[in-house]
Design a protein around this motif. Structure first.
Motif, PDB file in Angstrom:
ATOM      1  N   THR A  45       0.817  -1.211   0.000  1.00 22.54           N
ATOM      2  CA  THR A  45       0.000   0.000   0.000  1.00 22.54           C
ATOM      3  C   THR A  45       0.855   1.267   0.000  1.00 22.54           C
ATOM      4  OG1 THR A  45      -0.225  -0.226   2.414  1.00 22.54           O
ATOM      5  CG2 THR A  45      -1.994  -1.102   1.067  1.00 22.54           C
ATOM      6  N   GLU A  46       1.984   1.260   0.713  1.00 25.85           N
ATOM      7  CA  GLU A  46       2.865   2.427   0.722  1.00 25.85           C
ATOM      8  C   GLU A  46       3.490   2.648  -0.653  1.00 25.85           C
ATOM      9  OE1 GLU A  46       5.763   2.108   3.806  1.00 25.85           O
ATOM     10  OE2 GLU A  46       4.274   1.780   5.382  1.00 25.85           O
ATOM     11  N   GLU A  48       2.266   1.652  -3.546  1.00 24.01           N
ATOM     12  CA  GLU A  48       1.220   2.097  -4.467  1.00 24.01           C
ATOM     13  C   GLU A  48       0.893   3.574  -4.279  1.00 24.01           C
ATOM     14  OE1 GLU A  48      -2.051  -0.595  -5.586  1.00 24.01           O
ATOM     15  OE2 GLU A  48      -3.371   0.931  -4.729  1.00 24.01           O
ATOM     16  N   LYS A  49       0.835   4.026  -3.038  1.00 17.51           N
ATOM     17  CA  LYS A  49       0.533   5.428  -2.754  1.00 17.51           C
ATOM     18  C   LYS A  49       1.559   6.358  -3.399  1.00 17.51           C
ATOM     19  CE  LYS A  49      -0.331   8.532   1.189  1.00 17.51           C
ATOM     20  NZ  LYS A  49       0.805   9.464   1.051  1.00 17.51           N
ATOM     21  N   ILE A  52       1.274   6.324  -7.334  1.00 16.57           N
ATOM     22  CA  ILE A  52       0.141   7.111  -7.823  1.00 16.57           C
ATOM     23  C   ILE A  52       0.391   8.601  -7.642  1.00 16.57           C
ATOM     24  CG2 ILE A  52      -2.309   7.628  -7.444  1.00 16.57           C
ATOM     25  CD1 ILE A  52      -2.685   4.650  -6.764  1.00 16.57           C
ATOM     26  N   GLU A  53       0.952   8.989  -6.513  1.00 12.37           N
ATOM     27  CA  GLU A  53       1.260  10.406  -6.281  1.00 12.37           C
ATOM     28  C   GLU A  53       2.226  10.934  -7.331  1.00 12.37           C
ATOM     29  OE1 GLU A  53       2.755  10.704  -2.330  1.00 12.37           O
ATOM     30  OE2 GLU A  53       0.764  10.673  -1.381  1.00 12.37           O
ATOM     31  N   GLU A  68      -4.190  -2.540  -5.278  1.00 11.49           N
ATOM     32  CA  GLU A  68      -4.714  -2.393  -3.931  1.00 11.49           C
ATOM     33  C   GLU A  68      -5.856  -1.389  -3.832  1.00 11.49           C
ATOM     34  OE1 GLU A  68      -3.785  -4.697  -2.160  1.00 11.49           O
ATOM     35  OE2 GLU A  68      -2.011  -5.266  -3.311  1.00 11.49           O
ATOM     36  N   SER A  69      -5.814  -0.318  -4.605  1.00 12.23           N
ATOM     37  CA  SER A  69      -6.848   0.724  -4.484  1.00 12.23           C
ATOM     38  C   SER A  69      -7.908   0.650  -5.566  1.00 12.23           C
ATOM     39  CB  SER A  69      -6.196   2.113  -4.496  1.00 12.23           C
ATOM     40  OG  SER A  69      -5.423   2.305  -5.662  1.00 12.23           O
ATOM     41  N   GLU A  72      -9.531   4.240 -10.328  1.00  8.02           N
ATOM     42  CA  GLU A  72      -9.808   5.653 -10.096  1.00  8.02           C
ATOM     43  C   GLU A  72     -10.056   6.285 -11.457  1.00  8.02           C
ATOM     44  OE1 GLU A  72      -7.482   9.726  -8.747  1.00  8.02           O
ATOM     45  OE2 GLU A  72      -6.817   7.802  -7.920  1.00  8.02           O
TER      46      GLU A  72
END
Length: 260
Positions: A45-46, A48-49, A52-53, A68-69, A72
């Motif tokens: 998750t870290e 992926e964050k 994406i950022e 994971e998310s 979007e």
């Protein structure tokens, strides 16, 4: 669309996500289960964050599909397909066979792919029509002509208990016909290793789009053939993938097609 810019941002995002994985690789991971053997860690998750950022800073309107998310929604023409940690089970057991996988599709056509193993430092990249590279050096599929001289790689889906007979039949068909069959635990790397000539063929079923999107274009741009098990055109939403050096493809199809 500036595909070179897309590729540069994808590589930057892969390294951002890869830094998280590399920093946490030797630590004891906090593990959750999405299924009985389908794991997710905080590093997933870290990573992926950050990926994406990094992408959204440059392309705020693009659509994102990440493991994971989820989805979007954004610009329907521009889609990033992200696996922040392909090979989570390996990662959780401190086995350095895992990767960040990022692909970009324009109007449904994958035009760029990036796969990074942050531990080994191997960066596989490809853009449509420009070939595939490993750390900037062109790669090509194996020239091996015969299946009997070939080394193959496969994966086992999470729902293997439901389809164990089919999996066993295909595995042993390929094992008997080749020099061997390996199982590494990362479909993205399996595709890249086939692209680099380390394997002559890769087959697996019940994968997700983020598992195959980046590796697909890398394998094809390296000269590989990619279809489903019946030899039909492959896309990332199909349940079966067969990627080979092209020279053993027809033989592989015969081994993978199950007779009713």
């Amino acid at each position: 669309m500036n595909i070179n810019l897309i590729k540069r941002i994808g590589i930057a995002a892969a390294y951002k996500g890869g830094e998280v994985l590399k920093e946490n690789f030797d630590k004891i991971p906090k593990i959750k289960k999405k299924g009985s053997i389908d794991l997710v860690t905080e590093s997933d998750t870290e990573s992926e964050k950050l990926i994406i950022e990094t992408i959204k800073k440059v392309f705020p309107s693009h659509t994102i599909l990440a493991e994971e998310s989820g989805l979007e929604n954004g610009d329907a023409e521009c889609l990033w397909i992200i696996d922040p940690l392909d090979g989570t089970t390996n990662f959780a057991h401190h086995l350095p066979i895992f990767a960040v996988s990022i692909a970009f599709a324009l109007n449904g056509d994958i035009v760029a792919g990036i796969v990074l193993n942050p531990v080994t430092g191997e960066l596989f990249t490809a853009t449509k029509g420009e070939g595939a590279n490993l750390n900037g050096i062109p790669i090509h599929v194996s020239k091996t002509q015969k299946l009997t001289d070939s080394l193959l790689v496969t994966g086992i889906p999470y729902n293997f208990k439901e389809i164990i007979d089919d999996i066993q039949t295909r595995f042993f068909n390929c094992l008997k016909a080749s020099q061997g069959v390996r199982r590494l635990g990362s479909a993205a790397l399996d595709l890249c290793y086939t692209a680099a000539g380390r394997f002559e063929g890769f087959f697996e079923q019940d994968l997700k789009p983020w598992d195959t999107a980046a590796g697909l274009i890398i394998a094809k741009e390296a000269g590989g053939s990619v279809t489903d098990f019946s030899g039909n055109s492959f896309d990332i939403y199909k349940p079966e993938i067969l990627a080979t050096n092209g020279k053993i493809h027809d033989e592989m199809i015969k081994l993978l097609e199950l007779k009713g």
